[in-house]
Write an enzyme that holds these catalytic residues in place. Structure first.
Site, PDB file in Angstrom:
ATOM      1  N   PRO B 135       0.866  -1.375  -0.049  1.00 33.75           N
ATOM      2  CA  PRO B 135      -0.065  -0.034  -0.038  1.00 33.75           C
ATOM      3  C   PRO B 135       0.783   1.327  -0.083  1.00 33.75           C
ATOM      4  CG  PRO B 135      -0.090  -1.102   2.267  1.00 33.75           C
ATOM      5  CD  PRO B 135       0.864  -2.020   1.067  1.00 33.75           C
ATOM      6  N   GLY B 137       0.704   5.565   0.415  1.00 34.26           N
ATOM      7  CA  GLY B 137      -0.176   6.543   0.687  1.00 34.26           C
ATOM      8  C   GLY B 137       0.516   7.927  -0.007  1.00 34.26           C
ATOM      9  N   GLY B 138       1.257   8.667   0.845  1.00 34.50           N
ATOM     10  CA  GLY B 138       1.878  10.017   0.344  1.00 34.50           C
ATOM     11  C   GLY B 138       3.353   9.786  -0.075  1.00 34.50           C
ATOM     12  N   SER B 205       5.823  15.305   8.140  1.00 39.08           N
ATOM     13  CA  SER B 205       5.631  15.167   6.640  1.00 39.08           C
ATOM     14  C   SER B 205       4.154  15.411   6.299  1.00 39.08           C
ATOM     15  CB  SER B 205       5.680  13.504   6.751  1.00 39.08           C
ATOM     16  OG  SER B 205       4.451  12.961   7.582  1.00 39.08           O
ATOM     17  N   THR B 217       1.739   3.560  10.338  1.00 34.74           N
ATOM     18  CA  THR B 217       3.256   3.599  10.900  1.00 34.74           C
ATOM     19  C   THR B 217       3.378   4.171  12.206  1.00 34.74           C
ATOM     20  OG1 THR B 217       3.522   5.886   9.935  1.00 34.74           O
ATOM     21  CG2 THR B 217       4.131   4.117   8.666  1.00 34.74           C
ATOM     22  N   SER B 220       3.020  10.408  14.668  1.00 38.18           N
ATOM     23  CA  SER B 220       2.712  11.486  16.003  1.00 38.18           C
ATOM     24  C   SER B 220       3.075  12.783  15.056  1.00 38.18           C
ATOM     25  CB  SER B 220       3.900  11.095  16.995  1.00 38.18           C
ATOM     26  OG  SER B 220       3.365  11.924  18.149  1.00 38.18           O
ATOM     27  N   ARG B 270       1.031  -5.081   6.470  1.00 39.22           N
ATOM     28  CA  ARG B 270       1.095  -6.366   6.847  1.00 39.22           C
ATOM     29  C   ARG B 270      -0.026  -7.154   7.168  1.00 39.22           C
ATOM     30  NH1 ARG B 270       6.867  -9.250   7.437  1.00 39.22           N
ATOM     31  NH2 ARG B 270       5.268 -10.554   6.884  1.00 39.22           N
ATOM     32  N   ILE B 274      -5.582  -0.502   5.091  1.00 40.36           N
ATOM     33  CA  ILE B 274      -6.433   0.423   5.847  1.00 40.36           C
ATOM     34  C   ILE B 274      -7.395   1.412   4.836  1.00 40.36           C
ATOM     35  CG2 ILE B 274      -6.542   2.407   7.538  1.00 40.36           C
ATOM     36  CD1 ILE B 274      -3.826   0.996   8.666  1.00 40.36           C
ATOM     37  N   TYR B 474      14.464  13.534  19.418  1.00 44.59           N
ATOM     38  CA  TYR B 474      14.513  13.549  17.733  1.00 44.59           C
ATOM     39  C   TYR B 474      15.819  14.127  17.520  1.00 44.59           C
ATOM     40  CZ  TYR B 474      12.373  14.093  13.166  1.00 44.59           C
ATOM     41  OH  TYR B 474      11.898  14.064  11.801  1.00 44.59           O
TER      42      TYR B 474
END
Lengths: 555, 555
Positions: B135, B137-138, B205, B217, B220, B270, B274, B474
C-alpha cells in the site's frame, strides 16, 4: 500455609463483612418499590462449605510432586476450599453456582509460586504434561475469566499470583514503578504511598483485585479521566509464555509495529502469565476534592458531562447517575450521614420549589486534584458548565461520603441473593451521540426480559469514565428469581442487555473484559476478522491451548 | 490519468520547490562549521529521469487486464516514472538510491482503486495470483516500508490509496470523523476546517502524508501533547484483508481482549489495507499561540519540560532544541524575519551580559490552545516553571515563525545531497530519567561512527512529544560522504545511533515505524517473544506473505 488473602468462598469480601440495611432507613422501602422484596424477611444464607459436593482433584501424583518441587510443598494444595475459591470469580453467575454446589469442573491443584522463575517452570511443566493453567489474582472477575471449561479433561492448575506482591522499584524522575503482578490494590497503594506516590487506579473491585488482573482484563478505575485506564497506565510488562519470557520495556510511546503491549492487555491469561509491570505513578496530589452536584434530569446531566469533556476543564472524576441510581444512592444513606434525614428533606423541598420533578433528579460527582490553585481553577471551570445546565452544587459532604463508600457496592449482591434476588452489573462505552439511545434501548431490553420471565426487575445506570469521543455507561440490574433455574433467568436478562449494547453502537464491555460471559459478542463487537486476528495470537503463543482456554473467543 | 498528487521522484515536495540559503545569511557559515561544506559551491543536481535504468514491469498481461478491469484502465499503470515514484519513500537511503538508479526491485504495476470494494478485489486477486501488495499513501515514509524485497520474484503491485480522499462524515456531538485513508494532510484538514473541526495531527511530513500512512506507521504530530499520537486519535478502522473485511467500531475505550485496533496501528500493510478510519476531531480552538523561550543550557531545558509535564499545566506543544539545533535554527532565519540580524545580536549581547554561554543556549517552543482564558492560564502556569529554570521568554514572534516553517525541514536533505552531504533523522522515546544519558550515548556513538568513516559529521537534537513517563528525542544528523558508497557509510552511522537508542533504554522509533530500516532492532526492542507474537498475527491474516512482506520483522 500461605498468607495470601482470599475472599470468602461464597461471596464478596472477607467473612464477617457484608452489607447491612438496618442503619439505612430508606433502603427497605426502596427495594420493595424496585423489585418487590421485603429486606426484613428472613434471609436464606449460603449453605455451610461442608455441604458442598466438591469433585476430587484429578491431578496425578507425578504432577503434584513436580509442582511441589517448584513452589515448595506448602505452596501447592489440593484442598477443597482452596480449589473452590479458585474455581470462580464473583459474578452473580459465580455466586449462584457456588452456593448451589454447581461444579462442572474445579481446578485440580492450586499453586502459589514465589517468583517469576517458578512461574516459568510451572508453565513449562504444564505445557510438557498437557495441563491447563489458569492465572488467579484477587478472584474478583465477573465475566467468567477464571473458570475451567466444563468439559476440560486435562489437569487444571490454578496459578495464584498472590505471593508476587511487592513494589520493586520506583523511578521517581520518570514516574514509573516496577511492581509484581500479584499485589492487591490496597497493598500496592500502601507501598507506593509510603514513598509519596499513587497509581490513582481505583476500580470498584480495588480491595480484592490485583495489578496483573487489571492488566489481563483491561480494567478502568473511577479516576480514569486523570490517570487513564490500566491500558494507559501500563508501560512495561514481563509475561511468562511457554518456553520463553516476553518483555515489553517501559517506553512512553513507540512505533514498533502492532503493539505487543496492547496485545497482552486484556489477554486474560491466554498469552501467558503477567508477572511484573512497569506502571505510571503520580505524586500524591496536594489537594483532592470530590464535589456532589444535582441535575434536574438525566439529559441535562449527560449534556453537562459532554460539555465538560469538550471544554478546557480537566477534572479527575466525572460521574452522573440516572434518576433511579440517584434514588438508590439516597436510599443507602445512613441516618447519621450525608444528605439524609432532615437535610435531605429540606433539599427536596427546595428542589420542588424550583419546579424540579423529584423522580427525575440525578446525582453527580466530579473530582478535582492537584495544587490547591488547580483544584479551585478546575472547580470554577466545571462550575460554570454545570450551572449552564441548571445543576445545584451540593458541596464536599456527599462527595466525601461517596469516596468512602465507593468500594462497598459489590457486597449488595450477596445481600440480595440471600433474599431471593439476583443482581449484577454490565457496562459499555459508546460515542457521546449514541449514549442516550443506547441507554433507552438497554432499559427497554431489560424490561422486556423481566416481563418475559414474569419477574420483578430493576435497572439503573451511571455515566463514568468520560473520554473525548464518548463515555462509559455502567448499568446495575436486579430481579427476583424463581429459585428453580436462576442462572437461565439471568442469562435471559444479561443477554438482552449485552445485545442492546452491541446493537446500539456500544462495546461488549468497557472494563470488565470478555471471559466466557461475553464471548458470545466478541465477533459482533470486533468483527469475525478481528477475532481471527486474536486467534492468530493465541495460536502463535499457545498452540496446545494450555493457557486458560475458552476465554475471549467462543471458538 | 489520475489527479493524485505525488512528490517528485528524486526528492521531497513538488518540482520547483526546495530549500534555498541565499536569503539566510547565517546558513553558509553554519554548514561550513558543522560538516565543512561550502554551500555556495556548484551543486550536483539529480540526473534527468530519462537517464535512469528502470527495470521493465514483469506483470503478466493477464494480471494487468484483471487489475484494469477492477480499477478502470486509466487507473492502472506500468509507466516507469509512476513505478519509480512508488518504489521508495523519502529517507536518505531512498534519495541516494533513486538518484543512483539503484533499483533491485521496482513495483510492476501501480493501481489507484476508487473505493473499498475495489481494494478488496485487488487484494483477493493478488492473493489468488500470488502477487505482492504494497500500500502507498503520500510516499513520505523514511524507514523503507514501501520498497519491495530486493529478491522478490513475484509480481509486485503498488496500491496507491490517493483516490480515497474524502471526509465522509462528522459526528459533531461525539467529535468523531469518518475519513478515507488515502487523504493527504492538507486536503483532510481543509475538509475538516471548512466545518469548524481539526484533527490537530501535524507530523513533519504533514503536507505529503496520509491518514492511512499515519495509522500504518504509528505517526505522531507536533501537537501530540494535546491531541495524542495517531494511536490515541484513531478510534474506528476498516481494513481489507485477504477474503474479508476487518472492522473496528469507533468505541472510545473497550475491554474486548487483545486490542485489534492497536494491532492494525503500525502494521505497515502487513495486516491488510486500511481503507477508512473514524478519528477524534476537535473544534478549532478559539485561540492558539506558540511561544518561544530560551534556556541557558540543554539540562535546564530538559528539566523544565519534565517539570511542566508533572505539573497541572497542559500545553499543546512542548519542544526544546539542544544548543546545536538552536544554532541551526538561528542559521536558517531569514535576514528579514524573526530574531535574526540586529535583534539577534542585541539578544545575544543581553544573554552574554547575564553570563550565559552563547554556545549552550537552547531554543524552546511551547504551544497553548483553547479559550483565550485557558491560553492565558496555561501560559502563566508554564511561565512560572520555565522561570524557575532560568528561561527567557521570546514571545510570539519566533513561535509564529516556527509554526510557519514547521513542515519545511525535509527539503534540506535534497539540498545537502546536491552538495555532497547525507542528512537524515532518527527519533526515539524513553523514560525521563534516561533521556540525558541516552542523548550523550547517541552523540558519542554518532561521533565515533563519523571518526571511523573519516568523514565530517554533525548531529543535533530536540525533545518533543512530552508524556507522563518520558518524551521523544529527535535527532538530525548529517555527514560528508565519500561519493563511492554513501549507503554503506550511512548504514554505519544510522546503525550506531539506533543501537545507542536500544542500549540506553529507548525504543527503535517513536513515530517513524520499523520498515526494513529498523527491523534489525525489533527483537531487541520488544523481545524475541514479542516478535513471535507479531509474527503470529501476520501468519494468521496473510499465510501466503502477499501483504508487504519483509517489513517490521527481519525473519
Amino acid at each position: 500455609m500461605t498468607d495470601v488473602k482470599h475472599m470468602k468462598w461464597w461471596g464478596w469480601g472477607v467473612e464477617g463483612v457484608g452489607f447491612h440495611h438496618e442503619d439505612k432507613p430508606g433502603f427497605a422501602p426502596f427495594v420493595v418499590n424496585a423489585v418487590g422484596i421485603d429486606v426484613w424477611r428472613e434471609p436464606v444464607p449460603p449453605v455451610a462449605f461442608s455441604e458442598l459436593d466438591v469433585p476430587a482433584s484429578e491431578a496425578s501424583a507425578e504432577l503434584l510432586e513436580a509442582l511441589a518441587t517448584i513452589v515448595g510443598p506448602e505452596f501447592s494444595t489440593v484442598d477443597d476450599e482452596e480449589r473452590v475459591v479458585h474455581t470462580y470469580g464473583k459474578s452473580i453467575r459465580d455466586l449462584i453456582r457456588v452456593r448451589a454446589s454447581t461444579f462442572p469442573r474445579v481446578p485440580d491443584v492450586v499453586v502459589y509460586p514465589a517468583d517469576e522463575s517458578a512461574v516459568q517452570r510451572i508453565v513449562d511443566l504444564a505445557v510438557a504434561s498437557d495441563a491447563v493453567i489458569i492465572p488467579f489474582g484477587g478472584g474478583s472477575n465477573i465475566v467468567g475469566s477464571l473458570e475451567p471449561i466444563p468439559t476440560e479433561t486435562r489437569t487444571v492448575i490454578s496459578l495464584d499470583m498472590g505471593r508476587l506482591s511487592r513494589v520493586l522499584d520506583i523511578d521517581e524522575y520518570s514516574g514509573l514503578a516496577v511492581i509484581q503482578a500479584g499485589v492487591l490494590g490496597p497493598d500496592m497503594e500502601e507501598q507506593l504511598q509510603a514513598r509519596g506516590w499513587t497509581m490513582g487506579h481505583q476500580p470498584d473491585s480495588f480491595t480484592y483485585s490485583t495489578l496483573g488482573g487489571w492488566i489481563a482484563t483491561r480494567s478502568s478505575g473511577m479516576q480514569s479521566d486523570k490517570y487513564g485506564d490500566i491500558a494507559d497506565i501500563t508501560k512495561g510488562l514481563r509475561v511468562v509464555q511457554p518456553g520463553k519470557l516476553l518483555v515489553v520495556r517501559p517506553i512512553p510511546s513507540s512505533a514498533t509495529g502492532p503493539s505487543v503491549r496492547e496485545a497482552i492487555l486484556g489477554s486474560e491469561g491466554r498469552l501467558g502469565i503477567i508477572t511484573e509491570a512497569t506502571v505510571q505513578v503520580h505524586r500524591l496530589p496536594e489537594k483532592r476534592e470530590v464535589i456532589g452536584y444535582l441535575f434536574r434530569d438525566w439529559e441535562s446531566g449527560l449534556a453537562a458531562m459532554h460539555d465538560i469533556n469538550t471544554s478546557d476543564a480537566a477534572p479527575s472524576i466525572t460521574r452522573v447517575s440516572d434518576a433511579r441510581e440517584t434514588a438508590f444512592s439516597f436510599s443507602t444513606s445512613k441516618a447519621s450521614h450525608g444528605i439524609s434525614g432532615q437535610v435531605q428533606k429540606a433539599l427536596f423541598a427546595f428542589l420542588q420549589k424550583r419546579g424540579w420533578n423529584l423522580d427525575e433528579v440525578c446525582l453527580s460527582f466530579i473530582g478535582y486534584e492537584g495544587t490547591a490553585a488547580n483544584v479551585a481553577h478546575q472547580k470554577s471551570l466545571v462550575g460554570s458548565i454545570v450551572k449552564k445546565h441548571g445543576a445545584i452544587t451540593l458541596g464536599k459532604g456527599p462527595g466525601t461520603l461517596y469516596d468512602q463508600k465507593k468500594f462497598d457496592t459489590p457486597y449488595l449482591r450477596d445481600f440480595l441473593l440471600d433474599r431471593g434476588a439476583a443482581a449484577d452489573v454490565s457496562e459499555t462505552a459508546a460515542p457521546w451521540s449514541r449514549l442516550k439511545p443506547l441507554y433507552d434501548n438497554v432499559f427497554a431490553a431489560a424490561n422486556k426480559a423481566y416481563d418475559s420471565l414474569g419477574e420483578s426487575g430493576w435497572i439503573m445506570c451511571h455515566l463514568s469514565h468520560s473520554m473525548h469521543s464518548g463515555a462509559c455507561l455502567y448499568f446495575t440490574f436486579a430481579f427476583t428469581h424463581d429459585g428453580v433455574d436462576p442462572l437461565a433467568q439471568y442469562d435471559v436478562v444479561k443477554s438482552a442487555i449485552q445485545q442492546a449494547f452491541i446493537d446500539s453502537g456500544g462495546t461488549l464491555s468497557h472494563h470488565h473484559s470478555v471471559g466466557v460471559e461475553h464471548s458470545e459478542w466478541t465477533e459482533q463487537d470486533i468483527s469475525p476478522a478481528g477475532a481471527d486476528l486474536i486467534q492468530g495470537m493465541f495460536t502463535a503463543v499457545d498452540p496446545g491451548k494450555n493457557l486458560n482456554p475458552g476465554k475471549i473467543l467462543k471458538r
